[in-house]
Each structure stands twice: as structure tokens, then as C-alpha cells.
Design a protein around this motif. Sequence first.
Motif, PDB file in Angstrom:
ATOM      1  N   UNK A 162       0.815  -1.204   0.000  1.00 46.48           N
ATOM      2  CA  UNK A 162       0.000   0.000   0.000  1.00 46.48           C
ATOM      3  C   UNK A 162       0.855   1.265   0.000  1.00 46.48           C
ATOM      4  N   UNK A 163       1.983   1.237   0.711  1.00 43.30           N
ATOM      5  CA  UNK A 163       2.860   2.411   0.737  1.00 43.30           C
ATOM      6  C   UNK A 163       3.368   2.738  -0.656  1.00 43.30           C
ATOM      7  N   UNK A 164       3.800   1.703  -1.387  1.00 41.86           N
ATOM      8  CA  UNK A 164       4.283   1.915  -2.754  1.00 41.86           C
ATOM      9  C   UNK A 164       3.166   2.440  -3.651  1.00 41.86           C
ATOM     10  N   UNK A 165       1.960   1.875  -3.488  1.00 40.99           N
ATOM     11  CA  UNK A 165       0.813   2.342  -4.261  1.00 40.99           C
ATOM     12  C   UNK A 165       0.539   3.812  -3.983  1.00 40.99           C
ATOM     13  N   UNK A 166       0.601   4.214  -2.712  1.00 44.05           N
ATOM     14  CA  UNK A 166       0.338   5.597  -2.327  1.00 44.05           C
ATOM     15  C   UNK A 166       1.378   6.548  -2.898  1.00 44.05           C
ATOM     16  N   UNK A 167       2.628   6.085  -2.965  1.00 41.54           N
ATOM     17  CA  UNK A 167       3.690   6.937  -3.484  1.00 41.54           C
ATOM     18  C   UNK A 167       3.572   7.155  -4.985  1.00 41.54           C
ATOM     19  N   UNK A 168       3.070   6.151  -5.697  1.00 42.75           N
ATOM     20  CA  UNK A 168       3.103   6.194  -7.155  1.00 42.75           C
ATOM     21  C   UNK A 168       1.790   6.616  -7.803  1.00 42.75           C
ATOM     22  N   UNK A 169       0.698   6.611  -7.031  1.00 40.78           N
ATOM     23  CA  UNK A 169      -0.618   6.843  -7.632  1.00 40.78           C
ATOM     24  C   UNK A 169      -1.236   8.142  -7.129  1.00 40.78           C
ATOM     25  N   UNK A 170      -2.093   8.770  -7.927  1.00 42.44           N
ATOM     26  CA  UNK A 170      -2.835   9.948  -7.464  1.00 42.44           C
ATOM     27  C   UNK A 170      -3.753   9.569  -6.293  1.00 42.44           C
ATOM     28  N   UNK A 171      -3.989  10.518  -5.408  1.00 42.79           N
ATOM     29  CA  UNK A 171      -4.805  10.268  -4.223  1.00 42.79           C
ATOM     30  C   UNK A 171      -6.187   9.711  -4.579  1.00 42.79           C
ATOM     31  N   UNK A 172      -6.890  10.244  -5.595  1.00 43.18           N
ATOM     32  CA  UNK A 172      -8.207   9.668  -5.918  1.00 43.18           C
ATOM     33  C   UNK A 172      -8.128   8.188  -6.286  1.00 43.18           C
ATOM     34  N   UNK A 173      -7.060   7.784  -6.993  1.00 40.63           N
ATOM     35  CA  UNK A 173      -6.904   6.377  -7.352  1.00 40.63           C
ATOM     36  C   UNK A 173      -6.642   5.518  -6.118  1.00 40.63           C
ATOM     37  N   UNK A 174      -5.838   6.052  -5.202  1.00 41.48           N
ATOM     38  CA  UNK A 174      -5.542   5.321  -3.967  1.00 41.48           C
ATOM     39  C   UNK A 174      -6.816   5.132  -3.149  1.00 41.48           C
TER      40      UNK A 174
ATOM     41  N   UNK B 169      -9.923   5.142  -4.231  1.00 47.14           N
ATOM     42  CA  UNK B 169     -10.808   4.202  -4.916  1.00 47.14           C
ATOM     43  C   UNK B 169     -10.365   2.772  -4.681  1.00 47.14           C
ATOM     44  N   UNK B 170      -9.053   2.542  -4.746  1.00 47.45           N
ATOM     45  CA  UNK B 170      -8.478   1.212  -4.511  1.00 47.45           C
ATOM     46  C   UNK B 170      -8.784   0.753  -3.083  1.00 47.45           C
ATOM     47  N   UNK B 171      -8.564   1.652  -2.133  1.00 48.82           N
ATOM     48  CA  UNK B 171      -8.765   1.325  -0.723  1.00 48.82           C
ATOM     49  C   UNK B 171     -10.238   1.076  -0.420  1.00 48.82           C
TER      50      UNK B 171
END
Length: 398
Positions: A215-227, A229-231
Motif C-alpha cells: 500500500x505504501x508503494x501504491x500511495x507513493x506512485x498513484x494519485x490520491x483519488x486512485x488510492x 478508490x483502490x482502498x
Amino acid sequence: MDRMKDIARWLADDARHDTVEALFAAFCREIIHAIAPVSRASLGLEVLHPEVSGWQHVWTDQSLSVRESERATAATSPSYLNSPTRIVDETGRPFRRRLKASCPDMPLLEELRLAGATDYVMYPLPFLDQTRTAVISFATERTQGFDAASLDGLGLATRFLSPYLERHVLRRIAVDLLDTYVGPRTGQRIIEGRVDRGAVEMIEAAIWFADLRGFTLLSERSPIPDVLAHLNAWFGTIGEVVEAHGGEVLKFIGDAVLAIFPISAGQDRAAACRKALAAAQEFCGRTEIENDLRRSSGTSPVAHGLALHFGAVAYGNVGASHRLDFTVIGPAVNRASRLLDLAKRLDQQVLVSHALAKEVDQPLVNLGRHYLRDVEHPQRIFTLPGHGRVQAPFNPCC
């Protein structure tokens, strides 16, 4: 005025106040008797819920119907935008229209006119909270419509009714918010008055602890709205599965979820453990299906860890004097958390403690004994067949 006093006295002494439906239907009958021959009445009450905007109660002398509005579309739907409700919401004043000619701007009024209505009036309910919709409307089929005395009486009766309705709305909002933010089981305890700091009860429960991998890597690489939505998609699946199997999500902690499956009245430990294990299996199955869809659409799959344990926990209030958290604490919760850490180290999707495994009759995979952080002795650990690196199935009950 004598008739208005009768309505006020009836509301105070004789009206049924157990449900909005019963109160509103009886109120409409009193209105017909005391004020005017109303053929239809509608009550619109907005609540505070993540999915439901509010209720609409529609009364005729034949029936009472109740409809919930979806929050996502309520404020932008044509039925609201082209309605008296929107006008009353925006002006805070009553709305009246004689239904002599067609009403192309308001489909509802045209429908009522074609059905025989001659006059329509809507009043705002004078709630203390003016931020949400609270309206009541009346239609009549009387040839001359509502006269001045009828309109005055309807407005006054509405004000009499208003505080009784607001009590129902406030309670519904309180229950919905508690259900949404702390869960129905916990919310019920809070609304019953169990709010003393440090007040806990000892219960036995199967404990679910899950988190997202990477999740940390996802948060670093993705825009907040995408994170987000994923979460939310991941949390949504967990919430559906846990509730469907009789559990309750207690809290979301970053990318982690804590849930419990308490022993219900008349059940034993095995029943709670079977529910937790069945929920874990369904969750893993649904995640695999959703990951296949993600891969086919070019989206990264979701990786997760899940720990299952069983034990006694203290269930109640902890925190500061003005900021409490209703949660579970105790060694069993700590071990579930450490088991989740171990799942990551062993590269396993699901780990099951011996305390839970011995309560179920389902064969599991024996992963041997492992040390959990801050736990003195090594613990026997199991996993579900087909999830992670596995050995030969082993029945922990044998």
C-alpha cells in the motif's frame, strides 16, 4: 381554534409516536376530521447516511407508502430539481399552486392534477436543524381548493407536528451514524448509554486482522483519488463479507481492518470460528475474482494479508476523557496483530492460529511453530489450502 387545540392535545396525549409511519398516517386522518378534506399528503425527511438521502412518506385514504432516496442521486435527480421540494428548500417558505391548468414544469403536480387534485400546498417543517430537507405537503380534490382558513390550519398543524417528527429524525441520524462509524453491535451499546471511559465487558470472539500489501508503494506512485478508490473497493469487499457471516468491522487503521466474530447467544466457540473462517475463504475467493478483472483491464491486482485468531477480549471504551474509542483490547488482539506481521514475513495470504484452528473441523495446512513478536513461546500456525506456499493438509483437531 378549538379544532387546533384538539390536534395539539391529540399529539401530546393520544397519538402513536413509536414510528413515523404510524404518527403520519394518524395525523392525516386528524387533519381530514378537523381542518380540510385532504386527498393526499406527503412527508419528506432527509437523514444523514452514506447511502440513503432520506424518506418520502405518501399517504392517501387508501394506503401509506414509504420510499428511500439514494444519496448519490437525490440532489441532482429530475424529480427533485423539478419539484416543490427544491423551491421550499431554497426559499424556506411555503409553496402553493392551484391545479387549474397543466403543470409542465412540475411533473408531480401534473400527475396529481390529472388524478383529480385541484389544489396543492407544501410547508417547510420548522426543525431546529435547517440544513436538511424537512417538508410536508397536502393536496385536495375539493372543487374550490383550500380556502384561507384551511391553509392557516394546515400551516399551524404542521408546526404542531414538527417537533415530534424531528425527534424521530434525530434518533435515526444518531443510529445511522453509529452503525456507519462503529458498527451496529457497538452502536447499540453506545446508544444504550455505555459511554463510561474504561467500562468494558469480557467477551470471546474470533478476531480478523487484515491489511493490504504494497500500500505504501501504491500511495507513493498513484494519485490520491486512485488510492482512495483502490482502498474503498478493498474495504467494501471486506465489509460485505464480514457482515454477511455475522461479524462486525470495528475499525479501519490506515490500510488495515480489525473485525470480530463474537460468540452469539446460544452458540459456542466453534460457531464463531467457523463464521470467521468461512468469511476468510469467501473474501479470498472474491479477491481472486476481482484480481482477474483488474488484470484484464490493465490494473494492478490487490495483495493482502489476513490473520485469524480466537480468544477473550475486553470490549468497550478506551481513550481520553472527551474522545473515546469503542474497541477490543487484550492479548488475543495483540497476537492477531503479530500473526498478521508473520503472514508478511512468511509470504502467506492467510494465517490461522492454533486457538482458532482447533475449534473448526476443516482441514488446514500446518506451517509448523513460529515465534510471534513479544510472545514468549513459539505458536503453531496454519493456513488455508491453496493460499500461499503450502505443505500437506493437516487437521488440527486430530
